[in-house]
Scaffold this active site. Sequence first.
Site, PDB file in Angstrom:
ATOM      1  N   HIS A 200       2.900  -5.958   3.076  1.00 28.83           N
ATOM      2  CA  HIS A 200       1.288  -5.749   2.347  1.00 28.83           C
ATOM      3  C   HIS A 200       1.384  -5.744   0.749  1.00 28.83           C
ATOM      4  CE1 HIS A 200       0.664  -3.869   5.817  1.00 28.83           C
ATOM      5  NE2 HIS A 200      -0.198  -2.859   5.764  1.00 28.83           N
ATOM      6  N   HIS A 241       7.725   1.920   4.449  1.00 32.61           N
ATOM      7  CA  HIS A 241       8.873   1.179   3.892  1.00 32.61           C
ATOM      8  C   HIS A 241       9.719   1.908   2.981  1.00 32.61           C
ATOM      9  CE1 HIS A 241       8.148  -3.036   4.980  1.00 32.61           C
ATOM     10  NE2 HIS A 241       6.868  -2.692   4.914  1.00 32.61           N
ATOM     11  N   ASP A 245      12.030  -1.533  -0.785  1.00 35.81           N
ATOM     12  CA  ASP A 245      11.068  -2.846  -0.363  1.00 35.81           C
ATOM     13  C   ASP A 245       9.823  -2.901  -1.112  1.00 35.81           C
ATOM     14  OD1 ASP A 245      12.603  -2.510   1.820  1.00 35.81           O
ATOM     15  OD2 ASP A 245      11.359  -1.347   3.007  1.00 35.81           O
TER      16      ASP A 245
END
Length: 308
Positions: A200, A241, A245
């Site tokens: 994302h 996450h 990350d």
Amino acid sequence: MPFYFAREAPKLWRKICNESSTEVSLLAGNWKFVLAGLICQWKCLSKAANKMVCLMCEENALYLHGLAAHGVHYLHRPGPTLQDAGFFLLPELGQDKIFLSETLFAAVFFSFILWTFHPFVFQSKKIYTVLIWCRVFAYLAVSQFLRIITFYSTQLPGPNYHCREGSEVARLPPPKSALEVLYFPRAVMYGCGDLIFSSHMIFTLVFVRTFQKYGTRRCIKQFAWLVAVILSLLIIASRKHYTVDIVVAWYTVNLVVFFVDQKLPELPDRSVGSTSPPLLPTSTKDRDSRLGEELEKFRNGNSSDITT
């Protein structure tokens, strides 16, 4: 008001036709790059249950990348959630609020797509749509390649709800055929193991960095960076996450964009005069004046600034 639209509509239609002709010519010369990018960047869209809302698939945003993510799901082993500074600082939103990060990401994604096609409508022509997408595909391909190497190096226990111990989809049974690996409709919604670094954030940062360089409105650029920060916090609060990350995505994607830009030729700047002209020429006099400026630049040797 109806008279104004009736008068300006033919101008808008001619502009769209002229811009389409230019972009088709560019596409004819760059179709291999665009086709490769579309294959690599094939999106998976899904509808939330009982809601007519399209959400971007988290784990399989790209087909080739999604194939790698599906493969690492077989290696994923659920376990206790790792100690994480972001989890300690940000309260957990809960499963009923995980749509917040997806909604914000979808807004960023579709807003960027609309912006790349603005030369078809607005008179400002700072970018070519085909060329800007060729560059974006290059950013995404390099970033996703690095991500695949990273999450195959070490598999972390997923912090997402469907990746925790006791979930039916936290661990996949061994595949019975190659088709099961290549075709993964269920993995569109459920994926585990591909954590470092966030996909994302790859898309978000690539879009924001691209708009930062080729956009014209400073206030929108500042707002875009603020949205990227908010999305980072929402992803962590949604437990999709780990904080690492997100942190790795922030510096990796920015470095990828920086180094790719060093290798690729600079895009031609199509802007002429003001960077924020009106939607359409307001009169024939304005149009003739603009064409005169373009011809003058052409005589002076600045042919790259000529708009079509």
